[in-house]
Design a protein around this motif. Structure first.
Motif, PDB file in Angstrom:
ATOM      1  N   ALA A  40       0.831  -1.202   0.000  1.00 53.27           N
ATOM      2  CA  ALA A  40       0.000   0.000   0.000  1.00 53.27           C
ATOM      3  C   ALA A  40       0.867   1.253   0.000  1.00 53.27           C
ATOM      4  N   ALA A  41       0.440   2.254  -0.756  1.00 57.51           N
ATOM      5  CA  ALA A  41       1.248   3.470  -0.916  1.00 57.51           C
ATOM      6  C   ALA A  41       1.487   4.184   0.406  1.00 57.51           C
ATOM      7  N   THR A  42       0.485   4.231   1.278  1.00 59.03           N
ATOM      8  CA  THR A  42       0.630   4.953   2.548  1.00 59.03           C
ATOM      9  C   THR A  42       1.068   4.048   3.698  1.00 59.03           C
ATOM     10  N   ILE A  98     -13.692  -5.987  15.772  1.00 65.23           N
ATOM     11  CA  ILE A  98     -14.182  -7.015  14.869  1.00 65.23           C
ATOM     12  C   ILE A  98     -14.921  -6.392  13.690  1.00 65.23           C
ATOM     13  N   LEU A  99     -14.932  -7.088  12.552  1.00 64.37           N
ATOM     14  CA  LEU A  99     -15.657  -6.641  11.364  1.00 64.37           C
ATOM     15  C   LEU A  99     -16.707  -7.672  10.999  1.00 64.37           C
ATOM     16  N   THR A 100     -17.884  -7.212  10.590  1.00 60.10           N
ATOM     17  CA  THR A 100     -18.890  -8.122  10.068  1.00 60.10           C
ATOM     18  C   THR A 100     -18.482  -8.549   8.663  1.00 60.10           C
ATOM     19  N   ALA A 101     -19.107  -9.591   8.166  1.00 56.36           N
ATOM     20  CA  ALA A 101     -18.798 -10.069   6.818  1.00 56.36           C
ATOM     21  C   ALA A 101     -19.040  -8.990   5.784  1.00 56.36           C
ATOM     22  N   GLU A 102     -20.092  -8.184   5.984  1.00 61.55           N
ATOM     23  CA  GLU A 102     -20.422  -7.128   5.032  1.00 61.55           C
ATOM     24  C   GLU A 102     -19.382  -6.012   5.035  1.00 61.55           C
ATOM     25  N   MET A 103     -18.754  -5.782   6.160  1.00 59.05           N
ATOM     26  CA  MET A 103     -17.820  -4.663   6.296  1.00 59.05           C
ATOM     27  C   MET A 103     -16.500  -4.883   5.578  1.00 59.05           C
ATOM     28  N   THR A 108      -8.755  -3.454   2.469  1.00 57.66           N
ATOM     29  CA  THR A 108      -7.426  -4.041   2.360  1.00 57.66           C
ATOM     30  C   THR A 108      -6.677  -3.965   3.686  1.00 57.66           C
ATOM     31  N   MET A 109      -5.664  -4.794   3.820  1.00 57.72           N
ATOM     32  CA  MET A 109      -4.901  -4.881   5.060  1.00 57.72           C
ATOM     33  C   MET A 109      -3.794  -3.832   5.096  1.00 57.72           C
ATOM     34  N   ASP A 110      -4.214  -2.604   5.347  1.00 57.98           N
ATOM     35  CA  ASP A 110      -3.291  -1.502   5.576  1.00 57.98           C
ATOM     36  C   ASP A 110      -3.986  -0.499   6.474  1.00 57.98           C
ATOM     37  N   ALA A 111      -3.228   0.384   7.077  1.00 55.18           N
ATOM     38  CA  ALA A 111      -3.755   1.259   8.125  1.00 55.18           C
ATOM     39  C   ALA A 111      -4.936   2.109   7.665  1.00 55.18           C
ATOM     40  N   ASP A 112      -4.816   2.758   6.509  1.00 55.10           N
ATOM     41  CA  ASP A 112      -5.864   3.670   6.061  1.00 55.10           C
ATOM     42  C   ASP A 112      -7.164   2.947   5.734  1.00 55.10           C
ATOM     43  N   SER A 113      -7.080   1.847   5.025  1.00 51.53           N
ATOM     44  CA  SER A 113      -8.279   1.110   4.635  1.00 51.53           C
ATOM     45  C   SER A 113      -8.995   0.549   5.862  1.00 51.53           C
ATOM     46  N   LEU A 114      -8.261  -0.040   6.768  1.00 53.47           N
ATOM     47  CA  LEU A 114      -8.867  -0.605   7.965  1.00 53.47           C
ATOM     48  C   LEU A 114      -9.442   0.479   8.868  1.00 53.47           C
ATOM     49  N   ARG A 115      -8.782   1.634   8.919  1.00 53.66           N
ATOM     50  CA  ARG A 115      -9.293   2.738   9.727  1.00 53.66           C
ATOM     51  C   ARG A 115     -10.647   3.216   9.212  1.00 53.66           C
ATOM     52  N   THR A 119     -11.284  -0.100  12.430  1.00 56.21           N
ATOM     53  CA  THR A 119     -10.438  -1.125  13.033  1.00 56.21           C
ATOM     54  C   THR A 119      -8.980  -0.863  12.661  1.00 56.21           C
ATOM     55  N   PHE A 120      -8.082  -1.808  12.970  1.00 53.85           N
ATOM     56  CA  PHE A 120      -6.654  -1.596  12.811  1.00 53.85           C
ATOM     57  C   PHE A 120      -5.976  -2.841  12.237  1.00 53.85           C
TER      58      PHE A 120
END
Length: 229
Positions: A40-42, A98-103, A108-115, A119-120
């Motif tokens: 991921a770029a960031t 935790i994330l629901t299936a819909e969420m 993607t597994m990087d800080a910005d996307s998960l935020r 979540t983290f």
């Protein structure tokens, strides 16, 4: 050689973990430009993903950051075992919201996307839960771990983690009341940011987010007459 503090017996010590040190070796071998262009770029670089839970191929995998959660589950992890549907994902360790299936759609597994979904990345230790998962029992198990790990120094952590276990056990056993859920959320407020270390926060985050995102699962274990209207 790198500067380091000298311990009691004259041995150097470091505050970095093994994954951080392995990244330093990659930067020295391939250069900063290569590293910054990976993932991921960031949030560049490789990442160790620990995929556990209800998947066909659990294990530890190294890929760039920015991998789609869905790809890690279905392509790397081989999909949900026994053909079940996905219910939830804890993306980065037991304390991570935790994330629901819909969420997870497009996340993607990087800080910005998960935020963006509250979540983290955490440790990258992903726990995949299928449709048959008892969410209340799952949270109870996590809370028992943090209650055991609390050193007891800070009152809000020492007492709070214990109350998490007591109240969640009550709900799991079928004796819970709707007000218990609100009490747990209020307890999270009284614990977060009020202790010497971050263990109280780590204990509160899963409680808060699991109740908020799966409240129906908790209410399903509460007697109908005890659910607030």
């Amino acid at each position: 050689p790198f500067p380091a503090q000298v311990g009691l017996w004259g041995k150097p010590t470091t505050i970095n973990n093994v994954e951080t040190l392995s990244h330093a070796a990659l930067v020295m071998r391939h250069g900063a430009e290569w590293y910054s262009g990976t993932g991921a770029a960031t949030h560049p670089g490789p990442c160790l993903y620990g995929i556990a839970g209800h998947v066909n191929r659990p294990g530890l995998y190294e890929f760039p950051t920015g991998m789609l959660i869905s790809d890690l589950i279905y392509k790397v992890g081989g999909g949900i075992r026994n053909g079940k549907q996905l219910k939830a994902v804890v993306p980065g360790g037991s304390s991570v919201p935790i994330l629901t299936a819909e969420m997870i759609e497009g996340i993607t597994m990087d800080a910005d996307s998960l935020r963006s979904v509250g979540t983290f990345l955490g440790t990258g230790g992903m726990c995949v839960l299928d449709e048959d998962t008892d969410i209340v029992a799952f949270l109870l198990r996590i809370s028992k771990f943090y209650d055991h790990e609390s050193c007891g120094q800070c009152t809000s952590c020492r007492e709070g983690t214990g109350w998490f276990v007591k109240v969640l056990q009550k709900i799991n056993d079928g004796y819970g009341e709707s007000k218990d859920l609100d009490m747990l959320l209020d307890l999270c407020d009284r614990m977060e940011g009020r202790t010497v270390c971050a263990l109280a926060d780590a204990a509160a985050w899963p409680v808060r987010n699991t109740i908020n995102r799966f409240r129906a699962d908790f209410e399903a274990k509460i007697k109908p007459s005890l659910i607030a209207v």
